[in-house]
Design a protein around this motif. Structure first.
Motif, PDB file in Angstrom:
ATOM      1  N   PRO A  59     -16.629  -1.523  -6.371  1.00 64.56           N
ATOM      2  CA  PRO A  59     -16.389  -1.182  -4.973  1.00 64.56           C
ATOM      3  C   PRO A  59     -16.887  -2.235  -4.019  1.00 64.56           C
TER       4      PRO A  59
ATOM      5  N   ARG B 234     -11.610   4.924  -5.086  1.00 66.84           N
ATOM      6  CA  ARG B 234     -11.063   4.544  -6.386  1.00 66.84           C
ATOM      7  C   ARG B 234      -9.538   4.381  -6.298  1.00 66.84           C
TER       8      ARG B 234
ATOM      9  N   GLU C  45      -8.671   1.162  -4.590  1.00 71.97           N
ATOM     10  CA  GLU C  45      -8.926   0.014  -5.461  1.00 71.97           C
ATOM     11  C   GLU C  45      -7.766  -0.192  -6.418  1.00 71.97           C
ATOM     12  N   ASN C  46      -7.223   0.878  -6.957  1.00 76.85           N
ATOM     13  CA  ASN C  46      -6.095   0.758  -7.884  1.00 76.85           C
ATOM     14  C   ASN C  46      -4.858   0.189  -7.173  1.00 76.85           C
TER      15      ASN C  46
ATOM     16  N   PRO D  61     -10.148  -4.181 -13.259  1.00 77.42           N
ATOM     17  CA  PRO D  61     -10.986  -3.267 -12.442  1.00 77.42           C
ATOM     18  C   PRO D  61     -12.060  -4.039 -11.699  1.00 77.42           C
TER      19      PRO D  61
ATOM     20  N   GLU E 244     -15.465   9.159  -2.413  1.00 78.43           N
ATOM     21  CA  GLU E 244     -15.565   8.351  -3.622  1.00 78.43           C
ATOM     22  C   GLU E 244     -14.223   8.314  -4.361  1.00 78.43           C
ATOM     23  N   ASN E 245     -13.554   9.442  -4.448  1.00 80.46           N
ATOM     24  CA  ASN E 245     -12.222   9.472  -5.071  1.00 80.46           C
ATOM     25  C   ASN E 245     -11.219   8.626  -4.273  1.00 80.46           C
TER      26      ASN E 245
END
Length: 528
Positions: free
Chosen positions: A509, A488, A491-492, A506, A484-485
């Protein structure tokens, strides 16, 4: 022609006399328990009275004699007003309900209490100096309060106890073990009495039944309805084998009756006395065949003579007193004064804490020993030992003459010899112990223990499997958090690459491309 208008009897003119107040006992805190008990037990050396006591139950023991001096010839030092701090016998944790002196040892007394324990006490020859709290032995079996203790009339160290658990226990006090238990009563037991030689036991119960029982094995020989009233009844064996009972009718009128074993359901005679509600305690003198009826709350003592002539129970007289009685104790015949033709002595308790001594006397002009008034009476020597009685021997009491006065035999201190196993370390028996029953019980307990061990083993395996599953779930959760980390972070970075200088918005997911997610998911967790 000649006929008799008055029945001839040497006891027809028996009269009662109260001793002076300074010759009696005063300032005694008599027990206020509602249990139907006499609260008093007497022998030639001591008078024991159940008293109120804080923090448990207790009774007071008052010496009646000095060295070689009878109570009536010289007043004992304890007569008069008893000091409030007089030593007590106080080892029970609940109120004491009944006490009884050993007929063969005037220093030994048994007590039953609401704490379900029967205690045996050894009283010093000259009374108590300090409060006694350590008994000779504790007899523990009953599950509810013990309301009655009765010694065997001929066997040494045999004691009966009856409790509110509806069980009668026969004890061998010498070793502290229960010999047998009698569980034939469906409700509370009101009274128990042995016959003349101790081979039979007579009981009354709340179910209005009277029973004759074999005390060795608990077999009921005969059972019948005693009195139809719902209040407490009492029954005693007479010396000739007949049964005398007291109770209440359906209309709550007090009654007494005379019955014969074998025909308990058909009384020889039954008489209604009055409509008072106090329980009547029959006090029996086997030497003179006189029965004294002392009702709780009554101010009178009625006495009757039992004869083979109709109507069999002959009313003699009534001794009237001004105040009601709380309890009463009767002196054994070996403790009366034969020089004054005294046949009975009562220790009567009232609600004000006064213990009044009443002597019943036959008027005679001669000062010589009256052999017709004093036949041989039971002595303080047991006829059989506890072991002999338990093996089936029954003997009548050993008798003694009172012509030269009563001289107590030398007694040794009561010592309890425990067997190999302590009675506290084993389950109480339900009757006679039999080896076959013990073997069956052992086999059943072994089988049950094996099943318990199997269940424990299965439970241990399940616990290990559950621990393993919980460990795997923790590892999976750790991997899931790392992925999960990683998502993220990706995505950034994706937002920075597509934003061209502007701040990336933002995204959820789910907006990632399928190829990007698949490529990232193929990476190992250590590459994050």
């Amino acid at each position: 022609m000649s006929f008799r208008l008055v029945r001839q009897s040497k006891f027809r003119h028996v009269y009662g006399t109260c001793l002076k107040r300074e010759q009696c006992f005063d300032n005694i805190r008599v027990s206020k328990s509602s249990w139907d008990s006499t609260f008093c037990a007497v022998n030639p050396k001591f008078c024991a009275i159940i008293v109120e006591s804080g923090g448990g139950g207790a009774f007071i023991v008052l010496p009646l004699t000095k060295v070689n001096k009878t109570y009536l010839s010289k007043k004992a030092s304890t007569a008069g007003r008893i000091p409030p701090d007089h030593p007590l016998v106080g080892g029970h944790k609940g109120p004491v309900l009944d006490i009884a002196w050993d007929p063969f040892n005037d220093n030994v007394i048994a007590s039953g209490s609401e704490d379900c324990v029967v205690k045996i006490w050894q009283i010093p020859d000259f009374g108590l100096v300090t409060t006694m709290t350590e008994p000779v032995v504790d007899l523990m079996y009953h599950q509810r309060r013990v309301g009655m203790v009765v010694w065997h009339p001929t066997a040494n160290n045999i004691l009966l106890s009856a409790g509110s658990d509806n069980i009668v226990v026969i004890w061998n006090v010498g070793c502290g073990d229960p010999l047998t238990t009698i569980d034939v009563h469906p409700d509370i037991i009101y009274s128990c009495c042995f016959n003349w030689d101790g081979s039979l036991l007579l009981t009354t119960c709340k179910d209005k039944k009277i029973r004759i029982i074999n005390p060795r094995d608990g077999e009921v020989f005969e059972e019948a309805t005693s009195h139809e009233g719902s209040k407490a009844t009492r029954a005693i064996f007479l010396r000739n084998g007949l049964v005398f009972t007291t109770g209440f009718s359906k209309r709550s009128e007090r009654q007494y009756s005379l019955r014969a074993p074998g025909h308990l359901d058909d009384p020889i005679t039954m008489v209604e006395l009055d409509s008072s509600n106090g329980v009547m305690f029959p006090m029996y003198d086997a030497d003179t065949n006189l029965v004294y009826l002392c009702g709780k709350g009554d101010s009178v003592i009625r006495y009757f003579e039992i004869t083979p002539e109709v109507p069999f129970v002959h009313y003699i007289n009534t001794f009237q007193l001004p105040d009601p009685q709380r309890g009463i104790g009767m002196m054994p015949k070996r403790g009366v004064d034969v020089t004054t033709c005294e046949i009975t002595r009562f220790y009567r308790l009232n609600n004000s804490g006064f213990c009044q001594i009443i002597t019943m006397t036959v008027p005679r002009k001669s000062e010589l020993f009256q052999e017709d008034l004093y036949p041989d009476t039971p002595s303080d020597i047991p006829a059989v030992s506890a072991e002999e009685w338990w093996e089936g021997q029954s003997k009548e009491p050993i008798l003694m003459s009172l012509k030269d006065g009563y001289q107590a035999t030398q007694k040794t201190e009561l010592k309890v010899t425990k067997k190999k196993t302590n009675i506290l370390d084993k389950m109480p028996p339900t009757g006679k112990v039999k080896s076959e029953e013990d073997g069956k019980a052992t086999a059943i307990s072994s089988e049950a223990l094996e099943k318990v061990n199997e269940v424990l083993k299965v439970n241990e395996d399940l616990r290990k499997r559950i621990d393993e599953l919980q460990s795997e779930m923790k590892k999976f959760k750790a991997v899931f958090l790392k992925q999960e980390n990683r998502i993220r972070v990706l995505e950034n970075k994706l937002g920075e690459l597509t934003g061209t200088g502007t701040q990336p918005q933002p995204q959820a997911p789910s907006t990632l491309s399928a190829n990007t997610v698949n490529n990232n998911c193929d990476m190992a967790p250590d590459e994050v």
